[in-house]
Design a protein around this motif. Sequence first.
Motif, PDB file in Angstrom:
ATOM      1  N   ALA A  22       8.081   6.576  -0.839  1.00  0.00           N
ATOM      2  CA  ALA A  22       7.467   5.457  -1.562  1.00  0.00           C
ATOM      3  C   ALA A  22       6.119   5.879  -2.138  1.00  0.00           C
ATOM      4  O   ALA A  22       5.491   6.820  -1.660  1.00  0.00           O
ATOM      5  N   ASN A  23       5.678   5.138  -3.155  1.00  0.00           N
ATOM      6  CA  ASN A  23       4.339   5.381  -3.710  1.00  0.00           C
ATOM      7  C   ASN A  23       3.289   4.891  -2.717  1.00  0.00           C
ATOM      8  O   ASN A  23       3.487   3.900  -2.028  1.00  0.00           O
ATOM      9  N   VAL A  24       2.155   5.568  -2.671  1.00  0.00           N
ATOM     10  CA  VAL A  24       1.032   5.060  -1.875  1.00  0.00           C
ATOM     11  C   VAL A  24      -0.168   4.898  -2.799  1.00  0.00           C
ATOM     12  O   VAL A  24      -0.237   5.512  -3.865  1.00  0.00           O
ATOM     13  N   LYS A  25      -1.087   4.053  -2.385  1.00  0.00           N
ATOM     14  CA  LYS A  25      -2.310   3.875  -3.157  1.00  0.00           C
ATOM     15  C   LYS A  25      -3.220   5.079  -2.925  1.00  0.00           C
ATOM     16  O   LYS A  25      -3.467   5.459  -1.773  1.00  0.00           O
ATOM     17  N   GLU A  26      -3.688   5.658  -3.994  1.00  0.00           N
ATOM     18  CA  GLU A  26      -4.423   6.910  -3.857  1.00  0.00           C
ATOM     19  C   GLU A  26      -5.945   6.744  -3.950  1.00  0.00           C
ATOM     20  O   GLU A  26      -6.693   7.402  -3.233  1.00  0.00           O
TER      21      GLU A  26
ATOM     22  N   PRO B 217       6.774  29.479   6.188  1.00  0.00           N
ATOM     23  CA  PRO B 217       6.643  30.564   5.219  1.00  0.00           C
ATOM     24  C   PRO B 217       7.896  31.424   5.249  1.00  0.00           C
ATOM     25  O   PRO B 217       8.432  31.713   6.318  1.00  0.00           O
ATOM     26  N   GLY B 218       8.363  31.795   4.067  1.00  0.00           N
ATOM     27  CA  GLY B 218       9.571  32.613   3.998  1.00  0.00           C
ATOM     28  C   GLY B 218      10.807  31.789   3.765  1.00  0.00           C
ATOM     29  O   GLY B 218      11.748  32.238   3.123  1.00  0.00           O
ATOM     30  N   ALA B 219      10.819  30.554   4.239  1.00  0.00           N
ATOM     31  CA  ALA B 219      11.960  29.669   3.997  1.00  0.00           C
ATOM     32  C   ALA B 219      11.901  29.188   2.547  1.00  0.00           C
ATOM     33  O   ALA B 219      10.869  29.331   1.897  1.00  0.00           O
ATOM     34  N   PRO B 220      13.027  28.660   2.025  1.00  0.00           N
ATOM     35  CA  PRO B 220      12.991  28.166   0.639  1.00  0.00           C
ATOM     36  C   PRO B 220      11.869  27.161   0.447  1.00  0.00           C
ATOM     37  O   PRO B 220      11.578  26.363   1.332  1.00  0.00           O
ATOM     38  N   ARG B 221      11.255  27.214  -0.748  1.00  0.00           N
ATOM     39  CA  ARG B 221      10.138  26.306  -1.021  1.00  0.00           C
ATOM     40  C   ARG B 221      10.681  24.933  -1.387  1.00  0.00           C
ATOM     41  O   ARG B 221      11.508  24.806  -2.283  1.00  0.00           O
ATOM     42  N   VAL B 222      10.192  23.946  -0.693  1.00  0.00           N
ATOM     43  CA  VAL B 222      10.692  22.590  -0.921  1.00  0.00           C
ATOM     44  C   VAL B 222       9.529  21.643  -1.232  1.00  0.00           C
ATOM     45  O   VAL B 222       8.381  21.930  -0.898  1.00  0.00           O
ATOM     46  N   VAL B 223       9.845  20.537  -1.856  1.00  0.00           N
ATOM     47  CA  VAL B 223       8.849  19.480  -2.067  1.00  0.00           C
ATOM     48  C   VAL B 223       9.495  18.126  -1.841  1.00  0.00           C
ATOM     49  O   VAL B 223      10.716  17.960  -1.962  1.00  0.00           O
ATOM     50  N   VAL B 224       8.637  17.158  -1.523  1.00  0.00           N
ATOM     51  CA  VAL B 224       9.026  15.746  -1.507  1.00  0.00           C
ATOM     52  C   VAL B 224       8.193  15.096  -2.602  1.00  0.00           C
ATOM     53  O   VAL B 224       7.018  15.428  -2.756  1.00  0.00           O
ATOM     54  N   VAL B 225       8.808  14.253  -3.385  1.00  0.00           N
ATOM     55  CA  VAL B 225       8.050  13.596  -4.455  1.00  0.00           C
ATOM     56  C   VAL B 225       8.063  12.084  -4.216  1.00  0.00           C
ATOM     57  O   VAL B 225       8.786  11.593  -3.358  1.00  0.00           O
ATOM     58  N   ASN B 226       7.254  11.366  -4.983  1.00  0.00           N
ATOM     59  CA  ASN B 226       7.270   9.912  -4.794  1.00  0.00           C
ATOM     60  C   ASN B 226       8.048   9.235  -5.919  1.00  0.00           C
ATOM     61  O   ASN B 226       8.443   9.865  -6.908  1.00  0.00           O
ATOM     62  N   GLU B 227       8.276   7.945  -5.761  1.00  0.00           N
ATOM     63  CA  GLU B 227       9.122   7.198  -6.699  1.00  0.00           C
ATOM     64  C   GLU B 227       8.547   7.194  -8.099  1.00  0.00           C
ATOM     65  O   GLU B 227       9.281   7.203  -9.075  1.00  0.00           O
ATOM     66  N   HIS B 228       7.219   7.164  -8.185  1.00  0.00           N
ATOM     67  CA  HIS B 228       6.577   7.138  -9.490  1.00  0.00           C
ATOM     68  C   HIS B 228       6.958   8.372 -10.289  1.00  0.00           C
ATOM     69  O   HIS B 228       7.295   8.294 -11.472  1.00  0.00           O
TER      70      HIS B 228
ATOM     71  N   LEU C 121       0.836  -1.198   0.000  1.00  0.00           N
ATOM     72  CA  LEU C 121       0.000   0.000   0.000  1.00  0.00           C
ATOM     73  C   LEU C 121       0.870   1.247   0.000  1.00  0.00           C
ATOM     74  O   LEU C 121       0.431   2.328  -0.355  1.00  0.00           O
ATOM     75  N   GLY C 122       2.106   1.071   0.473  1.00  0.00           N
ATOM     76  CA  GLY C 122       2.987   2.224   0.578  1.00  0.00           C
ATOM     77  C   GLY C 122       2.851   2.908   1.918  1.00  0.00           C
ATOM     78  O   GLY C 122       3.607   3.808   2.238  1.00  0.00           O
ATOM     79  N   PHE C 123       1.873   2.492   2.687  1.00  0.00           N
ATOM     80  CA  PHE C 123       1.707   3.054   4.032  1.00  0.00           C
ATOM     81  C   PHE C 123       1.148   1.962   4.919  1.00  0.00           C
ATOM     82  O   PHE C 123       0.735   0.899   4.438  1.00  0.00           O
ATOM     83  N   ASP C 124       1.152   2.230   6.222  1.00  0.00           N
ATOM     84  CA  ASP C 124       0.690   1.223   7.165  1.00  0.00           C
ATOM     85  C   ASP C 124      -0.680   1.642   7.710  1.00  0.00           C
ATOM     86  O   ASP C 124      -0.780   2.591   8.484  1.00  0.00           O
ATOM     87  N   PRO C 125      -1.741   0.955   7.292  1.00  0.00           N
ATOM     88  CA  PRO C 125      -3.080   1.411   7.680  1.00  0.00           C
ATOM     89  C   PRO C 125      -3.465   1.055   9.119  1.00  0.00           C
ATOM     90  O   PRO C 125      -4.361   1.678   9.682  1.00  0.00           O
ATOM     91  N   SER C 126      -2.802   0.064   9.719  1.00  0.00           N
ATOM     92  CA  SER C 126      -3.325  -0.427  10.994  1.00  0.00           C
ATOM     93  C   SER C 126      -3.185   0.621  12.093  1.00  0.00           C
ATOM     94  O   SER C 126      -2.110   1.169  12.319  1.00  0.00           O
TER      95      SER C 126
ATOM     96  N   GLY D 132      -0.252   3.664 -11.353  1.00  0.00           N
ATOM     97  CA  GLY D 132       0.501   4.538 -10.460  1.00  0.00           C
ATOM     98  C   GLY D 132       0.187   6.022 -10.648  1.00  0.00           C
ATOM     99  O   GLY D 132      -0.171   6.477 -11.728  1.00  0.00           O
ATOM    100  N   PHE D 133       0.278   6.759  -9.554  1.00  0.00           N
ATOM    101  CA  PHE D 133       0.149   8.213  -9.614  1.00  0.00           C
ATOM    102  C   PHE D 133       1.445   8.852  -9.142  1.00  0.00           C
ATOM    103  O   PHE D 133       2.134   8.316  -8.282  1.00  0.00           O
ATOM    104  N   SER D 134       1.744  10.015  -9.717  1.00  0.00           N
ATOM    105  CA  SER D 134       2.844  10.802  -9.171  1.00  0.00           C
ATOM    106  C   SER D 134       2.299  11.639  -8.017  1.00  0.00           C
ATOM    107  O   SER D 134       1.161  12.098  -8.063  1.00  0.00           O
ATOM    108  N   ASP D 135       3.122  11.795  -6.976  1.00  0.00           N
ATOM    109  CA  ASP D 135       2.694  12.602  -5.834  1.00  0.00           C
ATOM    110  C   ASP D 135       3.700  13.727  -5.615  1.00  0.00           C
ATOM    111  O   ASP D 135       4.905  13.540  -5.755  1.00  0.00           O
TER     112      ASP D 135
END
Lengths: 112, 892
Positions: free
Chosen positions: B678-682, B626-637, B520-525, B689-692
């Motif tokens: 990691a990719n997660v199910k969307e 806010p004000g700090a450099p703009r950053v992103v995290v992307v997924n493997e897809h 799933l890419g994440f832990d649902p429990s 697959g989706f890009s995140d």
Amino acid sequence: MGLTNTQTDLLPGTLDLLILRTLVREPLHGYNIVQRLRVASRDVLQVGEGSLYPALQRLLLKGWVKAEWGTSENNRRARFYTLTPAGRKRLAAERAGFERMIGAITRVLQEV
Amino acid sequence: MRELLNRLAHWFRFDRPDESLAEEMECHRALIQADLEAGGMSRADAAAESRRAMGNVRLAQEDAHEVWIDEWVGRLWRDVRYGLRGLRREPTFSLAAIVTFALGVATTTTVFSIVDAELWKPLPFPRPQELVAVTSRGSEPGARVDAVSGTELAQWREGATAFASLAAEGDRRRGILLSPAAESVVVTQVTANYLSTLGRPATAGRTFAGEAAPGSREAVLTDRAWQRLFDSDGSVLGRTLHLDDQPITVIGVVRADDSIGPDPDLFVAIDDRNPVLRTTADVRFFGAVGRMKEGVTPGVARDQLQGVIDRMASGSPERWLGHTASIDGLREFYTGYNWRPLYFCLGAALVVLLLSAVNVAALLLGRAVRRRREFALRGALGGGQAAIARQLLVEGALVALPAGGLGLLASAWALSVLGGQLPADVLLRGSHIPVDLRVATFAFGVTLATTILCVLMPMFVTRRIDLARVMGPGGRSVRAAGEGKARAVLLVVQMALTVILLSGAGIFFKSFVALTNVPLGFDPSGALAVRASLSGPVYDSDARVRDYADGLLRRAEVMPGVRAAAIGSSSPLGSGPVVYFVDPAQPPPDGGRPPRAIIRAVTPEYFRTLGIPLVQGQTISDADVPGAPRVVVVNEHLVDVVFGGENPVGRTIELQPGSQPPWTRHAAGPLLIVGVVANVKEIGIDEVGFSDIYVPFAQVPSPAFDVIVRAQTDAPGLGDHFRRAAADIDPSTPLIGITAFDDRVAGALEADRMNLLLISTFAVVAVLLAGIGVYGAMAYAVQARTREFGVRLALGARPVRLSVDALRQAGRIGAIGGAVGLAITLALVRMIGDAWYLVPGDHNGLVYGVSLTDPQIHALAFVGLVAVSMAAGLVPARRVARVDPVRALRAE
């Protein structure tokens, strides 16, 4: 005893009329009806049960006779047929028609 | 008339006329005999002579009998009585045939009822072609129908003049009705014109007037609830009752109707323009039901509604930008999306029906063969083929009609039991599928067709019975020509059908296993999501949104049992808005559209809370303010699609302006990639697959978000804690709902679980029927070869050898049938093509992660079938070894 299955040489519909006639006085079972017809016709009319029983069923169906279980002279269960009022009326009508027909036939035979 | 009555009276005393006539004529004969004896004849001679004189008594009886009944009716009647006698003589046969047949009819009828109710039966409303589902959706993938507020519905009504009326149905909920005893009822809130739009009239009292008076609380009961709660007492009309402590007035009763979803017990009209409602809870509907004006096409209505939505989007882009209108037929909207699995079930059910028909045909065939002397004799005596055919057909019907009735009853029972079990999103009408005239007609038709099919086979065999061979010396051992072949064909058909279902079950099983094993890419429990949606002038500024979110998050972190908490604008299996983006370092993709990704604003703890593994670089940190450099995290897809799998940390991407929700405007300009997760199910387990793209919530706050917590236990008080926390921050903004991620996963698998369950049921029934078929055939074959076995035993053959021989025969049947079945299966698979797989943008998949031609599955189905066939042959085969040669030979 010449009881046979062969169709008697009767005019169509006559058997019904004759059966109804035998029942005028009292209820009879099948054997009695054959006997009556034989005796009354002085052994000329010998109705076979191959014709009799289908005819009786036909009369039952039309509602001109009704059947009841009784005991025959030899102590067996037998069906006794009784004339219904509808049957009586029918008999009268048939009889009148038949006599007219016979009269007509007779006259034709005498004249020619 | 009188004649008819007499005929009928005669008819119903069906067993007596022949007997009484026989008795009557016997009396007649006895009287003749008595006459003859009186005339001096000996008793024996008199008896013989009287019988001769009577002539053909039976013929006279038949003549007499036929006076009563028209010829063909009479013959039919004779056949029926003859057939009944035959069934009584062989109770095991009759029972086996009827039960097998009933099983097939019940299965097919049940599935037909469901499919008919869901897909085919016309809606029971006046002019149903004018009725449409009026909905709008956001642009994110898998977006659900928009919840529309009463105010928004009013805007739709004003703008979209193509509709004669536009009504809506709100949430269903359970309530307590004091009547005066407290009863739990299902209540649906509807706009006052809801019932009149559909054209559902009151059967007692009245329905709602066009528009509810402010503050009025009028309710309409369904006749089901009226019967259940008030025993259909008319005095309840006009009475004021209490629903959840609120007074309501019952004004009328409508007939319950479940054709577009199960009816509630009670409709309560809400005044959707009530200003009080508008500012607080703002009653929400999921789309609307519209009746189009005469002559208006759905396309025109859609364009008009789209215009309305576009105008609304310019007023409140946050809410409406990029939303599209759609107009669907009510039936298509509510149940039509389900047609794939439904048709599939129907196909499987028909296979089961065919299987049971084949079993019955085999039983009838066996019986016809046992009676071949009778048929041969009848043929020799001038009984025409037509007479024998008629006889067989009547006998088939005698089995089929009770079986059909039984099947229909079983089906009604199954539907009432299934009703509560089927998940609502798999079968909308689950709980109230009626067995009506259509269903009964179908069951009758199926029964009739099957009967003819069942009878054809034995008829074919008896047609070739050769009198001389059957009646001749040793005739009992001679098998009718074609019989063996017919039996073999039946068995092969049966085996082939079973293999198809077994392979199907295998495919679905493997698919389900694959689905449950999909990472799933994440832990649902133990993870929960609580949705909050901030709107209105108070939350116009980002600071306010941030404050509220912060407040709720701080409170969530200290709730009992909570180990981690985070915020995400959306969360896995909950989809999210889609944005287009580019990699400024790369030339723009020629001609094609830029890559798409789901954008999600998250707090630093998001990945840890959901257990989403970090693959490269780092996650979002507390420093990303806010004000700090703009950053992103992307997924493997995304890395695979845009950067060809190379480490993208340190590179930048840029969002493209488009129809994404306005809150994403804060993510304008180059965004520095700091990490890969990691990719997660969307939206579903079997999705492509989706890009995140994950952006810091602090930099890009979204006005609607999930508070995600991972709790130690499934703390039941958590919901209450959240409600209190939310009320503490802002009492006028209630939380929308709380969902466990485990439930989301289960929900995503619900339809697959259901499919697996159904196909498995069909496969089990098929295996059972096939087993019975082989058992019956083998038992018969062993019986028929008793003489042969006896001879072989007498000549010194070892009993075991004979058993093996018989068993090998069973195995051979299984192998040939299995091979034919495999061939058919593969042909079917070719026909199916990719219809069973998810095709993005077109349809959902039935199966996932399994090849329809998977050799393992088909091989297993084949081997399984041969095994079943041999197991079914085991008992008859063992019987062979116990044949007593002396008795076997003498038996002939």
